[in-house]
Scaffold this motif. Structure first.
Motif, PDB file in Angstrom:
ATOM      1  N   GLU A 108      -4.020  -5.066  -0.175  1.00 54.32           N
ATOM      2  CA  GLU A 108      -3.708  -6.449   0.230  1.00 54.32           C
ATOM      3  C   GLU A 108      -2.216  -6.627   0.552  1.00 54.32           C
ATOM      4  O   GLU A 108      -1.835  -7.294   1.524  1.00 54.32           O
ATOM      5  N   ALA A 109      -1.371  -5.981  -0.282  1.00 52.56           N
ATOM      6  CA  ALA A 109       0.081  -6.208  -0.157  1.00 52.56           C
ATOM      7  C   ALA A 109       0.677  -5.590   1.107  1.00 52.56           C
ATOM      8  O   ALA A 109       1.778  -5.956   1.524  1.00 52.56           O
ATOM      9  N   ILE A 110      -0.055  -4.638   1.706  1.00 49.55           N
ATOM     10  CA  ILE A 110       0.451  -4.034   2.953  1.00 49.55           C
ATOM     11  C   ILE A 110      -0.177  -4.787   4.117  1.00 49.55           C
ATOM     12  O   ILE A 110      -1.337  -4.552   4.487  1.00 49.55           O
ATOM     13  N   HIS A 171       7.408  -0.768   2.917  1.00 48.30           N
ATOM     14  CA  HIS A 171       6.911  -0.290   1.621  1.00 48.30           C
ATOM     15  C   HIS A 171       7.401   1.150   1.461  1.00 48.30           C
ATOM     16  O   HIS A 171       7.160   1.994   2.327  1.00 48.30           O
ATOM     17  N   ASP A 172       8.081   1.405   0.347  1.00 52.91           N
ATOM     18  CA  ASP A 172       8.816   2.670   0.183  1.00 52.91           C
ATOM     19  C   ASP A 172       7.938   3.894  -0.020  1.00 52.91           C
ATOM     20  O   ASP A 172       8.377   5.009   0.239  1.00 52.91           O
ATOM     21  N   VAL A 200      -2.889   3.547   2.834  1.00 50.53           N
ATOM     22  CA  VAL A 200      -3.130   3.344   4.268  1.00 50.53           C
ATOM     23  C   VAL A 200      -4.026   4.475   4.767  1.00 50.53           C
ATOM     24  O   VAL A 200      -4.195   5.492   4.091  1.00 50.53           O
ATOM     25  N   ILE A 201      -4.566   4.289   5.975  1.00 43.93           N
ATOM     26  CA  ILE A 201      -5.480   5.298   6.535  1.00 43.93           C
ATOM     27  C   ILE A 201      -5.164   5.536   8.006  1.00 43.93           C
ATOM     28  O   ILE A 201      -4.876   4.586   8.743  1.00 43.93           O
ATOM     29  N   SER A 225       1.290  -0.682   9.783  1.00 43.08           N
ATOM     30  CA  SER A 225      -0.049  -1.201   9.521  1.00 43.08           C
ATOM     31  C   SER A 225      -0.503  -2.100  10.673  1.00 43.08           C
ATOM     32  O   SER A 225       0.257  -2.944  11.158  1.00 43.08           O
ATOM     33  N   THR A 226      -1.757  -1.892  11.100  1.00 45.19           N
ATOM     34  CA  THR A 226      -2.270  -2.676  12.227  1.00 45.19           C
ATOM     35  C   THR A 226      -3.549  -3.451  11.882  1.00 45.19           C
ATOM     36  O   THR A 226      -4.050  -4.210  12.711  1.00 45.19           O
ATOM     37  N   ASP A 227      -4.087  -3.233  10.671  1.00 42.12           N
ATOM     38  CA  ASP A 227      -5.381  -3.865  10.326  1.00 42.12           C
ATOM     39  C   ASP A 227      -5.673  -3.621   8.853  1.00 42.12           C
ATOM     40  O   ASP A 227      -4.999  -2.820   8.214  1.00 42.12           O
ATOM     41  N   TYR A 228      -6.702  -4.291   8.348  1.00 45.53           N
ATOM     42  CA  TYR A 228      -7.169  -4.060   6.970  1.00 45.53           C
ATOM     43  C   TYR A 228      -8.445  -3.209   6.971  1.00 45.53           C
ATOM     44  O   TYR A 228      -9.325  -3.415   6.123  1.00 45.53           O
TER      45      TYR A 228
END
Ligand SMILES: CSC[C@H]1O[C@H](OP(=O)(O)O)[C@H](O)[C@@H]1O
Ligand code: ADE
Length: 311
Positions: A108-110, A171-172, A200-201, A225-228
């Motif tokens: 969620e946080a990303i 995000h580190d 992430v994926i 990031s481009t999506d959940y």
């Protein structure tokens, strides 16, 4: 526009590999376009040499740029000739790679358009991509506990945070799941990856990162990031349109981030790091096959990758 020269004389220690939505690096002067053939075939695209005016030392540095999926995004993740890409970059002197990737977020946080500098990988590719330079009678095992280069990662994180408050959210750390694709994940898989601690994926970090390690190249991925993906209950499932939309909308932040990283890496302070002196010669400790038993074909190919190493 006049055709670019097809040769380049200077040393090019740093490369950027562009992924989805990043087929070129805007704002840099293109000075050459190199078509390189390797024992593992042709790379995804010609390698563009760019001149970058470094703001720290007023030097002009050469950067190599390679488009992972080809000039027209015609290569699916499993078709990317990763061995040719890494070998071609090494052959022109590249010892550090900043690889860019559009990723789905598993946390969620990303949020979409956030950046992540991953520090771990979980391999969910299916063995259909050639993943090593060492085969056909020459066996080697390289350490891969930490798949990215911590020295380069530190510089990347500092650069990202220098843009805090200017549209770049970073995000580190994070664990990237590399799936096979080209189809996106099922909902059950997406939930499973979250339960594994995935952040992430994508479909691209492997075998690229493994091959860079074998080639003694310091490698760090920057993810956007481009999506959940498809686990999130109140957000629509990932589509290519969604990925491209966020990449396009955030292109200026990506460009500013990469420019800051290239500025920092090109400074004199980081010259040893960028030359990957900490990795130089390390492959010799990973080779398990005694030299008199090396396969002839393997030896020929490895001599191309590491000229002068195995005489
Ligand atoms: C077009 S969505 C899936 C595609 O996007 C990512 O590409 P890249 O890592 O090259 O930026 C992902 O890995 C998939 O290949
Ligand atoms: N959800 C997703 N899964 C795999 N690769 C991606 N690249 C961008 N979004 C992705």
């Amino acid at each position: 526009m006049a055709a670019l020269p097809t040769t380049y004389e200077g040393s090019v220690p740093i490369a950027v590999i562009g992924g989805t939505g990043l087929r070129e690096l805007p704002g840099f002067t293109q000075v050459a376009s190199l078509s390189i053939s390797t024992p593992w075939g042709e790379p995804s695209s010609p390698i563009t040499i760019l001149h970058h005016h470094c703001k720290h030392n007023d030097k002009v540095v050469a950067i190599a740029f390679l488009s992972r999926h080809g000039p027209h995004h015609q290569l699916a993740p499993h078709e990317v000739p990763a061995r040719a890409n890494i070998a071609a970059l090494r052959s022109i002197g590249v010892r550090s790679i900043i690889a860019f990737s559009a990723v789905g977020s598993l946390q969620e946080a990303i949020k979409p358009r956030d950046f992540v500098v991953p520090d771990q990988v979980i391999d969910r590719t299916k063995g259909v991509r050639p993943w090593t330079f060492f085969e056909d009678g020459m066996v080697a095992h390289v350490p891969f506990a930490d798949p990215f280069d911590e020295g380069i990662a530190k510089v990347v994180r500092e650069c990202g945070h220098s843009l805090d408050g200017e549209g770049v959210v970073l995000h580190d750390r994070g664990t990237i799941i590399c799936m096979e694709g080209p189809q996106f994940s099922t909902r059950a898989e997406s939930h499973m990856y979250r339960s594994w601690g995935g952040s992430v994926i994508n479909m691209s970090v492997l075998p690229e990162a493994k091959l860079a390690r074998e080639a003694e190249i310091a490698y760090q991925m920057i993810c956007m990031s481009t999506d959940y993906d498809c686990w999130h209950e109140t957000t629509a499932d990932v589509t290519v349109e969604m990925v491209m939309g966020h990449m396009k909308a955030n292109a200026d932040n990506a460009r500013r981030f990469i420019t800051a990283v290239l500025d920092a890496l090109a400074s004199d302070e980081h010259s040893e790091l960028v030359q990957a002196k900490h990795l130089a010669g390390s492959i010799k400790f990973g080779i398990s096959t005694p030299q008199p038993h090396w396969g002839t074909e393997a030896q020929k190919k490895l001599n191309w990758l590491f000229p002068g190493y195995f005489q």
